[in-house]
Design an enzyme around this catalytic site. Sequence first.
Site, mmCIF file in Angstrom:
data_model
loop_
_atom_site.group_PDB
_atom_site.id
_atom_site.type_symbol
_atom_site.label_atom_id
_atom_site.label_comp_id
_atom_site.label_asym_id
_atom_site.label_seq_id
_atom_site.Cartn_x
_atom_site.Cartn_y
_atom_site.Cartn_z
ATOM 1 N N GLY A 7 0.755 -1.203 -0.208
ATOM 2 C CA GLY A 7 0.014 0.035 -0.004
ATOM 3 C C GLY A 7 0.878 1.152 -0.091
ATOM 4 C CG LEU A 8 3.972 2.172 -3.153
ATOM 5 C CD1 LEU A 8 4.392 2.394 -4.445
ATOM 6 C CD2 LEU A 8 5.007 2.404 -2.047
ATOM 7 C CB SER A 9 0.717 6.083 1.969
ATOM 8 O OG SER A 9 1.594 6.457 2.401
ATOM 9 N N GLY A 10 2.381 7.334 -0.575
ATOM 10 C CA GLY A 10 3.053 8.627 -0.951
ATOM 11 C C GLY A 10 3.759 8.922 0.227
ATOM 12 C CB VAL A 12 9.159 8.602 4.287
ATOM 13 C CG1 VAL A 12 9.030 8.666 5.582
ATOM 14 C CG2 VAL A 12 10.795 8.053 4.191
ATOM 15 C CG ASP A 13 6.797 5.628 7.920
ATOM 16 O OD1 ASP A 13 8.135 5.766 7.840
ATOM 17 O OD2 ASP A 13 5.891 6.124 8.534
ATOM 18 C CB SER A 14 4.266 3.148 2.385
ATOM 19 O OG SER A 14 4.164 4.269 1.689
ATOM 20 C CB CYS A 100 -8.748 3.335 8.274
ATOM 21 S SG CYS A 100 -8.253 3.488 6.859
ATOM 22 C CB CYS A 200 -7.175 6.963 8.321
ATOM 23 S SG CYS A 200 -6.940 5.530 7.512
#
Length: 395
Positions: A7-10, A12-14, A100, A200
Site C-alpha cells: 500500500g504505497l501511500s506517498g 516515506v514509510d511505505s 481504517c 486516515c
Amino acid sequence: MKRVVVGLSGGVDSSVAAYLLQQQGYEVIGLFMKNWHDDSVTISNDCPWLEDSNDALLVAEKLGIPFQTVDLSEQYKEKIVDYMFNEYEKGRTPNPDVLCNREIKFDVFMKIALSLGADYVATGHYCRKSEINVDGKPVYQLLAGVDNNKDQSYFLCQLSQEQLAKALFPIGELTKPQVREIAAEMELVTAEKKDSQGLCFIGKVRLPEFLQQKLQPKPGIIVQIDKDNSVYNIAIPKGLSDEETLSLAASPIQYTADMGKTVGRHQGAHYFTIGQRKGLNVGGTAEGLFVIATDVDSNIIYTGMGSHHPGLFRKALFVEKSEVHWIREDLALANGETMKIMARIRYRQPLQEATLHQFASGMYVSFEEPQSAITEGQFVAWYQDDELLGSGVIS
C-alpha cells in the site's frame, strides 16, 4: 518469488517498505488507495491525495515496480465516514484509524491485492509480526515496533489471525531516522516528506466543520462542575460481587445541570469529546476547562477546571461481549477468568498496569492507577511484554 502488494501511500514509510521487500527478493507491486474526494473539509488548500498519489508513482518508477491506483472512496465513505457520523451523533468518539486498518487496508484493499495474485500485503506500519506454534498450528503474533517513539501496533489492534497471516511489516525493526536515512540513500522523493496528519487518508480536517456536514448545530449550555462536588465522594457499598464493584468503577457519573454553574454556550454536544480542552471558548477561569462528560440527549457539556479534576478520572472501563476482540484467540478468557496485562486507551499513551476480568456480559479492564479521559467509542488495547493480544471498544 512471492508476490507482495504494498500500500504505497506517498509517504516515506511505505516507500522504504517497498524498497526493503524488493531487496529481500519479493516481486513487489505498488498500489495507491484513493479514499476521499471531498476537499471542502480538509484544512490544507492543496489536494492531499493528488500530491500523495503522484509521490507514490514517482517512488514506484524509481524502484521499477508496477503501480496502479484503486478508488475505494465509496467503501471508505460507507465503512469509515458514515460510521464516524453515527458514533459522534450518539455522543461517542470513534477511532477512524483503527477502523481504517480493519475495514479498508486489511479487508477491501487486501481482497484486491489477493485478486492480483499477491501472497502478502505490506504496509509502512511501525510494528512487527512473528509466528509461533500452538497445538501444532501456526499462530501469528502482533508485536510492537522497535522504535518506541513510533510504535503503531495500537492502530492494528483489531486485526484477525487471517489478516495477520497475509500481512508484512517491513520497517518494524527500524527507527524513523533509519527509515529516512534509507530513503535518502535511495534518493526517494519522499525522504524528507513530513508525516501525514489527521484522519486516515483524508488528511487534516476541521472536525466540527467535517461533522457539521451531517450533524446539524444545536445550541446548548456548558456547565462547570466543582472538583469538591459531593458526587465525587460516594462510598462503595459493602457486600458487592466483583462484577458489581467493577461495574461501579467503570460507570461514568451521571451529571445534571443543577450540579454546577452555567459558564458558556456551545453549538452541539455531539461535536465534543471527553478530555477536550480546545473549542470551549470559556474564559476567566484560573485553569483551563476540560470536558468531563457530554450528554447528547439533553445537549449539555459538563466541564471541570484543570487536568487533575476528579471528573476526568476512572479506575475501570467496560467492553461489551460482542466488542471483545482477541488477536491471540488461543489466549481468550473464559467467564470468571482474569489476566494481568498492560493496556492503553489511546495511541501514544504509555502502557498502564491493568487486569482483564471476563464475565458473561463482557469484559472489565481495571487499572492500577485511575485513567484520565476514558472515552466511549475509543479502543482499549492490551499487551503482554511487547505483544498486542487483543482489544475492544470502550462502552
